[in-house]
Design a protein around this motif. Structure first.
Motif, PDB file in Angstrom:
ATOM      1  N   ALA A 121      47.395  35.666  35.733  1.00 24.93           N
ATOM      2  CA  ALA A 121      46.846  37.004  35.541  1.00 24.93           C
ATOM      3  C   ALA A 121      47.851  37.899  34.818  1.00 24.93           C
ATOM      4  O   ALA A 121      47.481  38.704  33.956  1.00 24.93           O
ATOM      5  CB  ALA A 121      46.467  37.608  36.889  1.00 24.93           C
ATOM      6  N   GLU A 163      47.267  39.798  31.160  1.00 28.78           N
ATOM      7  CA  GLU A 163      47.372  41.240  31.003  1.00 28.78           C
ATOM      8  C   GLU A 163      48.530  41.636  30.093  1.00 28.78           C
ATOM      9  O   GLU A 163      48.500  42.700  29.475  1.00 28.78           O
ATOM     10  CB  GLU A 163      47.522  41.909  32.370  1.00 28.78           C
ATOM     11  CG  GLU A 163      46.270  41.808  33.226  1.00 28.78           C
ATOM     12  CD  GLU A 163      46.329  42.708  34.442  1.00 28.78           C
ATOM     13  OE1 GLU A 163      47.249  43.553  34.514  1.00 28.78           O
ATOM     14  OE2 GLU A 163      45.459  42.570  35.316  1.00 28.78           O
ATOM     15  N   HIS A 170      41.601  36.008  34.636  1.00 36.57           N
ATOM     16  CA  HIS A 170      41.307  37.407  34.935  1.00 36.57           C
ATOM     17  C   HIS A 170      40.641  37.441  36.303  1.00 36.57           C
ATOM     18  O   HIS A 170      39.477  37.087  36.449  1.00 36.57           O
ATOM     19  CB  HIS A 170      40.390  38.016  33.868  1.00 36.57           C
ATOM     20  CG  HIS A 170      41.060  38.175  32.549  1.00 36.57           C
ATOM     21  ND1 HIS A 170      41.611  39.362  32.128  1.00 36.57           N
ATOM     22  CD2 HIS A 170      41.287  37.298  31.556  1.00 36.57           C
ATOM     23  CE1 HIS A 170      42.144  39.203  30.925  1.00 36.57           C
ATOM     24  NE2 HIS A 170      41.961  37.951  30.556  1.00 36.57           N
ATOM     25  N   ARG A 171      41.385  37.867  37.301  1.00 32.24           N
ATOM     26  CA  ARG A 171      40.869  37.882  38.667  1.00 32.24           C
ATOM     27  C   ARG A 171      41.055  39.277  39.252  1.00 32.24           C
ATOM     28  O   ARG A 171      42.167  39.809  39.269  1.00 32.24           O
ATOM     29  CB  ARG A 171      41.591  36.849  39.524  1.00 32.24           C
ATOM     30  CG  ARG A 171      41.107  36.810  40.963  1.00 32.24           C
ATOM     31  CD  ARG A 171      41.762  35.671  41.725  1.00 32.24           C
ATOM     32  NE  ARG A 171      41.410  34.379  41.158  1.00 32.24           N
ATOM     33  CZ  ARG A 171      41.891  33.229  41.617  1.00 32.24           C
ATOM     34  NH1 ARG A 171      42.750  33.213  42.617  1.00 32.24           N
ATOM     35  NH2 ARG A 171      41.522  32.085  41.051  1.00 32.24           N
TER      36      ARG A 171
END
Length: 290
Positions: A189, A193, A228-229
């Protein structure tokens, strides 16, 4: 003679090429209907095979993997996503690195947690929560976060960073029951980002520090996994309260700062709500009223 540092654009192109190569090497020929052959030495697909499936020139695709200054169109990027069987998170990552969805170069700028956001954070009495900046440095936290994760006020510099804590803090490693699974997901993640900040000096310095400090980070970072969590469940083994279970959610602050509010909600499992209440009661008054 000193070698000039690569520009953020150069870093972005190299990262794009390395990401394409990592996805190509993990994709088996059989998954695309290509016969592997007995003499095959290349892991995964060959460059010419990806180029053929995507309908682009082999030389051009080779330049793209090499990080040369070629600018793929949206249509070509879409074809590469299909050829490499990328999932939704990987597609977003590829487009970001190619500068198509977010073409502007992002740099970390100082961020400030304003009063209303701080007041909301402190009002989450039975929900441990903290606010992180774009590099995942913890900027503010509430009493519940102190009770579960420890006092961030006692940490300085990079030690207050989420990635640094997950990979180098023995307390955090013991606290997370499924440490390896959660550490891998956290790293994936973070990579997703951080794509828009590729080449930023603060990010590069943190990554270099982690490469030196953690063997797991050193092994997993080159794999270039992305995810993407926004939510999930975490099981903890608290040093005082014992087994606890939380749901966690990441909420973006809509002010252009890339800050996020991370909230943990205790579950009925493991009597977690009552255990959190007891931990909060045991805190010094100054922490409870901070």
């Amino acid at each position: 003679m000193d070698v000039p540092a690569p520009s953020p654009e150069d870093s972005r192109r190299r990262e794009l090429g390395a990401f394409l190569r990592s996805r190509r090497e993990r994709l088996s020929p059989s998954a695309t209907g290509i016969a592997a052959g007995a003499r095959r030495r290349t892991p995964g697909l060959r460059r010419e095979e990806v180029a053929m499936i995507a309908g682009v020139g082999t030389t051009w695709y080779t330049w793209l993997e090499q990080g040369r200054d070629v600018r793929p169109s949206v249509e070509v990027l879409t074809a590469l996503c299909e050829a490499l069987r990328l999932d939704a998170a990987e597609k977003r990552h590829l487009f970001t690195l190619a500068g198509r969805q977010q073409p502007e170069r992002r740099r970390i700028t100082p961020v400030k947690v304003e009063g209303p956001l701080l007041h909301m954070l402190q009002s989450l009495v039975l929900q441990p929560a903290y606010i992180v900046g774009p590099r995942w440095d913890v900027l503010a936290w509430n009493a519940g976060a102190v009770a579960i994760f420890g006092d961030y006020g006692l940490l300085e510099g990079d030690a207050r960073n989420i990635i640094h804590g997950v990979f180098t803090d023995p307390h955090r490693r013991h606290l997370l029951v499924d440490w390896e699974q959660l550490a891998r997901a956290t790293l994936a993640a973070f990579r997703a980002e951080s794509a828009k900040y590729t080449g930023d000096p603060d990010f590069e310095r943190l990554i270099a520090l982690m490469m030196r400090s953690s063997p797991e980070f050193r092994e997993w970072w080159p794999q270039r996994d992305v995810v993407h969590r926004l939510s999930g469940k975490k099981y903890l083994r608290h040093p005082i309260a014992g087994a606890m279970a939380f749901e966690h959610m990441s909420l973006s602050i809509d002010d252009g700062s890339d800050m996020k509010l991370i909230v943990y909600t205790p579950l009925a499992e493991q009597n977690s709500i009552a255990k959190l209440e007891e931990l909060l009661k045991a805190q010094p008054q100054e922490l409870r009223s901070a």
